[in-house]
Design a protein around this motif. Structure first.
Motif, PDB file in Angstrom:
ATOM      1  N   CYS A   1     -35.935  75.969  70.637  1.00 17.58           N
ATOM      2  CA  CYS A   1     -35.088  75.562  69.522  1.00 17.58           C
ATOM      3  C   CYS A   1     -33.634  75.654  69.976  1.00 17.58           C
ATOM      4  CB  CYS A   1     -35.329  76.463  68.306  1.00 17.58           C
ATOM      5  SG  CYS A   1     -34.534  75.870  66.797  1.00 17.58           S
ATOM      6  N   ALA A   2     -32.891  74.564  69.833  1.00 13.38           N
ATOM      7  CA  ALA A   2     -31.486  74.516  70.254  1.00 13.38           C
ATOM      8  C   ALA A   2     -30.618  74.116  69.075  1.00 13.38           C
ATOM      9  CB  ALA A   2     -31.312  73.527  71.407  1.00 13.38           C
ATOM     10  N   PRO A   3     -29.425  74.681  68.975  1.00 14.66           N
ATOM     11  CA  PRO A   3     -28.550  74.324  67.853  1.00 14.66           C
ATOM     12  C   PRO A   3     -27.897  72.961  68.062  1.00 14.66           C
ATOM     13  CG  PRO A   3     -27.429  75.857  69.308  1.00 14.66           C
ATOM     14  CD  PRO A   3     -28.816  75.698  69.866  1.00 14.66           C
ATOM     15  N   LEU A   4     -27.658  72.258  66.959  1.00 10.48           N
ATOM     16  CA  LEU A   4     -26.820  71.059  66.974  1.00 10.48           C
ATOM     17  C   LEU A   4     -25.395  71.536  66.714  1.00 10.48           C
ATOM     18  CD1 LEU A   4     -28.957  68.547  64.858  1.00 10.48           C
ATOM     19  CD2 LEU A   4     -29.202  69.198  67.256  1.00 10.48           C
ATOM     20  N   LEU A   5     -24.614  71.601  67.765  1.00 12.45           N
ATOM     21  CA  LEU A   5     -23.279  72.191  67.658  1.00 12.45           C
ATOM     22  C   LEU A   5     -22.248  71.115  67.361  1.00 12.45           C
ATOM     23  CD1 LEU A   5     -23.325  74.738  70.615  1.00 12.45           C
ATOM     24  CD2 LEU A   5     -23.447  75.237  68.177  1.00 12.45           C
ATOM     25  N   GLY A   6     -21.559  71.299  66.226  1.00 14.70           N
ATOM     26  CA  GLY A   6     -20.415  70.463  65.939  1.00 14.70           C
ATOM     27  C   GLY A   6     -19.176  71.063  66.562  1.00 14.70           C
ATOM     28  N   ARG A   7     -18.025  70.641  66.091  1.00 19.95           N
ATOM     29  CA  ARG A   7     -16.782  71.157  66.669  1.00 19.95           C
ATOM     30  C   ARG A   7     -16.523  72.600  66.264  1.00 19.95           C
ATOM     31  NH1 ARG A   7     -16.551  65.981  65.412  1.00 19.95           N
ATOM     32  NH2 ARG A   7     -15.638  64.477  66.868  1.00 19.95           N
ATOM     33  N   GLU A   8     -16.962  72.969  65.080  1.00 16.03           N
ATOM     34  CA  GLU A   8     -16.663  74.315  64.604  1.00 16.03           C
ATOM     35  C   GLU A   8     -17.891  75.082  64.131  1.00 16.03           C
ATOM     36  OE1 GLU A   8     -13.770  73.991  61.550  1.00 16.03           O
ATOM     37  OE2 GLU A   8     -12.162  73.283  62.885  1.00 16.03           O
ATOM     38  N   SER A   9     -18.973  74.408  63.825  1.00 17.53           N
ATOM     39  CA  SER A   9     -20.113  75.102  63.246  1.00 17.53           C
ATOM     40  C   SER A   9     -21.415  74.456  63.688  1.00 17.53           C
ATOM     41  CB  SER A   9     -20.014  75.092  61.709  1.00 17.53           C
ATOM     42  OG  SER A   9     -20.033  73.748  61.236  1.00 17.53           O
ATOM     43  N   VAL A  10     -22.523  75.140  63.377  1.00 16.57           N
ATOM     44  CA  VAL A  10     -23.852  74.611  63.635  1.00 16.57           C
ATOM     45  C   VAL A  10     -24.221  73.676  62.490  1.00 16.57           C
ATOM     46  CG1 VAL A  10     -26.287  75.180  63.944  1.00 16.57           C
ATOM     47  CG2 VAL A  10     -24.532  76.648  64.934  1.00 16.57           C
ATOM     48  N   VAL A  11     -24.555  72.438  62.815  1.00 17.02           N
ATOM     49  CA  VAL A  11     -24.880  71.455  61.775  1.00 17.02           C
ATOM     50  C   VAL A  11     -26.380  71.191  61.708  1.00 17.02           C
ATOM     51  CG1 VAL A  11     -22.635  70.350  61.893  1.00 17.02           C
ATOM     52  CG2 VAL A  11     -24.475  69.540  63.372  1.00 17.02           C
ATOM     53  N   GLY A  12     -27.161  71.863  62.550  1.00 23.60           N
ATOM     54  CA  GLY A  12     -28.606  71.674  62.506  1.00 23.60           C
ATOM     55  C   GLY A  12     -29.263  72.233  63.743  1.00 23.60           C
ATOM     56  N   VAL A  13     -30.551  71.930  63.930  1.00 23.49           N
ATOM     57  CA  VAL A  13     -31.287  72.385  65.103  1.00 23.49           C
ATOM     58  C   VAL A  13     -32.219  71.277  65.571  1.00 23.49           C
ATOM     59  CG1 VAL A  13     -31.230  74.826  64.431  1.00 23.49           C
ATOM     60  CG2 VAL A  13     -33.153  73.377  63.733  1.00 23.49           C
TER      61      VAL A  13
ATOM     62  N   ALA B   1     -23.020  63.656  66.757  1.00 19.28           N
ATOM     63  CA  ALA B   1     -23.399  62.505  65.927  1.00 19.28           C
ATOM     64  C   ALA B   1     -23.484  62.893  64.458  1.00 19.28           C
ATOM     65  CB  ALA B   1     -24.745  61.947  66.402  1.00 19.28           C
ATOM     66  N   VAL B   2     -24.102  64.049  64.163  1.00 16.98           N
ATOM     67  CA  VAL B   2     -24.243  64.502  62.767  1.00 16.98           C
ATOM     68  C   VAL B   2     -22.867  64.769  62.166  1.00 16.98           C
ATOM     69  CG1 VAL B   2     -25.102  66.354  61.294  1.00 16.98           C
ATOM     70  CG2 VAL B   2     -26.559  65.420  63.093  1.00 16.98           C
ATOM     71  N   GLU B   3     -22.012  65.436  62.924  1.00 19.53           N
ATOM     72  CA  GLU B   3     -20.686  65.770  62.385  1.00 19.53           C
ATOM     73  C   GLU B   3     -19.846  64.509  62.180  1.00 19.53           C
ATOM     74  OE1 GLU B   3     -18.179  69.633  63.040  1.00 19.53           O
ATOM     75  OE2 GLU B   3     -17.797  68.258  64.670  1.00 19.53           O
ATOM     76  N   ASN B   4     -19.914  63.557  63.123  1.00 12.54           N
ATOM     77  CA  ASN B   4     -19.172  62.309  62.952  1.00 12.54           C
ATOM     78  C   ASN B   4     -19.646  61.546  61.721  1.00 12.54           C
ATOM     79  OD1 ASN B   4     -17.640  62.800  65.200  1.00 12.54           O
ATOM     80  ND2 ASN B   4     -18.791  61.442  66.548  1.00 12.54           N
ATOM     81  N   ALA B   5     -20.976  61.534  61.506  1.00 14.72           N
ATOM     82  CA  ALA B   5     -21.514  60.846  60.329  1.00 14.72           C
ATOM     83  C   ALA B   5     -21.037  61.523  59.051  1.00 14.72           C
ATOM     84  CB  ALA B   5     -23.036  60.835  60.392  1.00 14.72           C
ATOM     85  N   THR B   6     -20.990  62.848  59.054  1.00 15.61           N
ATOM     86  CA  THR B   6     -20.521  63.588  57.875  1.00 15.61           C
ATOM     87  C   THR B   6     -19.049  63.303  57.601  1.00 15.61           C
ATOM     88  OG1 THR B   6     -22.128  65.341  58.341  1.00 15.61           O
ATOM     89  CG2 THR B   6     -20.321  65.875  56.843  1.00 15.61           C
ATOM     90  N   LEU B   7     -18.237  63.329  58.668  1.00 13.06           N
ATOM     91  CA  LEU B   7     -16.804  63.052  58.503  1.00 13.06           C
ATOM     92  C   LEU B   7     -16.586  61.628  58.006  1.00 13.06           C
ATOM     93  CD1 LEU B   7     -15.360  64.750  61.714  1.00 13.06           C
ATOM     94  CD2 LEU B   7     -15.123  65.552  59.369  1.00 13.06           C
ATOM     95  N   HIS B   8     -17.371  60.670  58.558  1.00 12.16           N
ATOM     96  CA  HIS B   8     -17.230  59.279  58.116  1.00 12.16           C
ATOM     97  C   HIS B   8     -17.562  59.153  56.632  1.00 12.16           C
ATOM     98  CE1 HIS B   8     -17.358  54.927  58.195  1.00 12.16           C
ATOM     99  NE2 HIS B   8     -18.558  54.958  57.661  1.00 12.16           N
ATOM    100  N   HIS B   9     -18.624  59.843  56.199  1.00 11.39           N
ATOM    101  CA  HIS B   9     -18.996  59.788  54.778  1.00 11.39           C
ATOM    102  C   HIS B   9     -17.887  60.366  53.907  1.00 11.39           C
ATOM    103  CE1 HIS B   9     -21.553  59.910  51.233  1.00 11.39           C
ATOM    104  NE2 HIS B   9     -21.243  61.177  51.076  1.00 11.39           N
ATOM    105  N   GLN B  10     -17.288  61.470  54.349  1.00 11.89           N
ATOM    106  CA  GLN B  10     -16.205  62.078  53.570  1.00 11.89           C
ATOM    107  C   GLN B  10     -14.995  61.160  53.490  1.00 11.89           C
ATOM    108  OE1 GLN B  10     -15.602  65.761  55.651  1.00 11.89           O
ATOM    109  NE2 GLN B  10     -17.353  66.788  54.700  1.00 11.89           N
ATOM    110  N   ILE B  11     -14.679  60.487  54.616  1.00 14.62           N
ATOM    111  CA  ILE B  11     -13.537  59.572  54.624  1.00 14.62           C
ATOM    112  C   ILE B  11     -13.785  58.406  53.676  1.00 14.62           C
ATOM    113  CG2 ILE B  11     -12.271  57.909  56.050  1.00 14.62           C
ATOM    114  CD1 ILE B  11     -12.635  59.879  58.378  1.00 14.62           C
TER     115      ILE B  11
END
Length: 526
Positions: free
Chosen positions: A238-250, A280-290
């Motif tokens: 099991c490996a973390p999905l690491l964003g720029r500041e936090s874990v966004v998944g596994v 990829a997950v963090e970019n998608a989240t940021l895009h949705h917020q924008i």
């Protein structure tokens, strides 16, 4: 050009690196005008076309073009001078040093085909290695923009590279929140297998570290939990999905009930893929917020603009209603003659606002039939004749050639009417002329509406097609030109507005004659 030398102007700027500008064979002009080779729009001491740099008999020279403040070469004012490497040319408040290179610029070109061949050779040389897998994973980021599809493809790469039986990618909003399954894959689709080890997932999210369990039953890190043993998981990673500041998944993989322990290199590869998936997950989240914030800002802007317009219209309706009521009660019928035109104008403005809102929100209607632009312009002239006479504005119209094309006649009528109405508004304070010209070309029909008004402020020109932007104060809604742009572009055409050199402004609409099917485009409604 002199010999094989390449001359450059080194533009010295305070607090910044000099900007290099190569002198072309046909020379260049320095000045404030946009068409100059070196435009100095911010320097008011520079004339529109201040100085010309050119080659004469193989030598580089400069001459003054009749500017207000002249030019200086090596601190001496002169109307003309030859330029040599090391000379300093001063134009207004700007200084340029002359530089020469004995060799022309080296150029290197790599075609798309050659780039693709290099990419394929790189993949062939590294096939089956972690480098090839990571290269494929990074390429997916630029090829697939749907997040769920991207995560499924990344999981497929894991299956190609590692001996896994099942794999899952989960995302988490924050530590402590339940994970959401985003992608899953199994080599045995008919066998569901044991559930995901929540113990392992929670530990990875908290620790931000990738974990390899070679034998879950014997692993002391999990001796307090019976779930792994109950699930019969012998080997899992099991490996973390690491964003720029936090874990966004596994990303979680296991060998199911089969005893096939993973190696340490497998965990490193999975961890690297987890980083790519995390971005990829963090970019998608940021895009949705924008997107959400832009939607809220657009709604707020639209609400404010509409509220301002409707408030002004209601003020006119209220004033005319009061006049009419007072006239009826006192039987002073002359008040009705004053109040009724005000009421009628307010109703017309509300109707125009509603039509503009519908056009702006849904784009063009998509309806197409044969129509004649000259006939549309002629009808517009008749429509505005009374308003033009009232303000002593002369409206002239002429056309050249055939102006027939396929389009929505009602929408194009609104475009021409809107442009002519704006031209009349520009002239109504002191009279003047409005000229309408329709010209048929082999591939297009061009309509020009020119007025003799005061023109448009340079600071307003970049915003005239923005929704709710108006220079008319309470008399404008700011949707007229925005709708014109929507309608013209839905017909595959172009619209522009510019100030005339002498006085006034000119609006130009270019509409293609070709049928919609021939344009190779398909209208859509947002």
């Amino acid at each position: 050009m002199a010999g094989d030398s390449t001359y450059e102007l080194l533009w010295k700027r305070s607090g910044a690196e000099p900007r290099r500008t190569a002198v072309p064979e046909n020379g260049l002009i320095i000045g404030r005008a946009d068409e100059c080779g070196i435009p100095l729009a911010q320097d008011q001491s520079v004339s529109r076309k201040h100085a010309q740099i050119y080659f004469e008999n193989g030598r580089l020279s400069v001459k003054d073009l009749g500017s207000r403040n002249g030019i200086m070469v090596n601190s001496k004012t002169t109307p003309f001078a030859e330029l040599h490497p090391g000379d300093v040319l001063r134009v207004g408040n700007q200084e340029f040093e002359i530089a020469a290179s004995a060799e022309p610029y080296a150029q290197s070109v790599v075609s798309m085909a050659k780039s693709e061949m290099f990419q394929q050779s790189l993949l062939r040389d590294t096939v089956g290695t972690p480098l090839a897998t990571l290269f494929h994973a990074s390429m997916l980021l630029g090829e697939i923009f749907d997040l769920d599809e991207l995560l499924r493809e990344l999981l497929g790469l894991v299956f190609e590279s590692l001996p896994v039986q099942r794999g899952f990618i989960l995302t988490v909003e924050s530590v402590g929140e339940p994970a959401q399954l985003r992608a899953s894959l199994s080599r045995q689709p008919d066998e569901s297998g044991p559930p995901i080890s929540q113990t392992l997932v929670d530990k990875v999210v908290r620790s931000r570290e990738a974990i390899l369990v070679a034998d879950a039953v014997q692993d002391s890190r999990f001796d307090t939990s019976a779930s792994i043993a109950d699930h019969e998981i012998h080997s899992a990673m099991c490996a973390p999905l690491l964003g720029r500041e936090s874990v966004v998944g596994v990303i979680y993989v296991d060998s199911g009930r089969q005893v096939r322990p993973f190696q340490g290199k497998s965990l490193e590869l999975l961890s690297a893929i987890g980083r790519i998936a995390g971005v990829a997950v963090e970019n998608a989240t940021l895009h949705h917020q924008i997107v959400q914030s832009e939607r809220l800002a657009a709604i707020g802007e639209a609400t404010a603009g509409l509220g301002h317009c409707i408030k002004n219209m209601l003020t006119g309706i209220r004033a005319s209603s009061d006049l009419i009521s007072q006239g009826v009660q006192s039987q002073r019928w002359e008040q009705l003659q004053v109040g009724w035109p005000i009421l009628q104008r307010s109703i017309d403005r509300i109707e125009t606002l509603v039509l503009n809102m519908l056009t702006y929100s849904r784009g063009g209607s998509g309806h197409r039939e044969a129509c004649d632009i000259a006939a549309i312009c002629s009808d517009v002239v008749e429509t505005v004749a009374q308003q033009a006479a009232k303000h002593a504005v002369e409206v002239r119209f002429r056309y050249e050639g055939s102006t027939r094309l396929d389009g929505d006649g009602r929408e194009l009528h609104r475009v021409v009417l809107n442009l002519v109405a704006n031209a009349l508004d520009a002239c109504e304070t002191g009279g003047g002329t409005v000229e309408i010209l329709a010209v048929g070309h082999p591939e297009s029909v061009v309509v020009e509406v020119t007025d003799s008004g005061a023109g448009i402020g340079d600071e307003h020109l970049p915003h005239i097609f923005d929704a709710f932007f108006t220079t008319k104060g309470s008399r404008g809604t700011g949707l007229g030109l925005a709708c014109c742009k929507k309608i013209v572009e839905s017909h595959g055409g172009r619209i522009s507005i510019e100030n005339c050199p002498e006085r006034g402004a000119r609006a130009t609409v270019e509409l293609p004659r070709r049928r919609l099917e021939e344009l190779g485009t398909q209208l859509h409604r947002p």
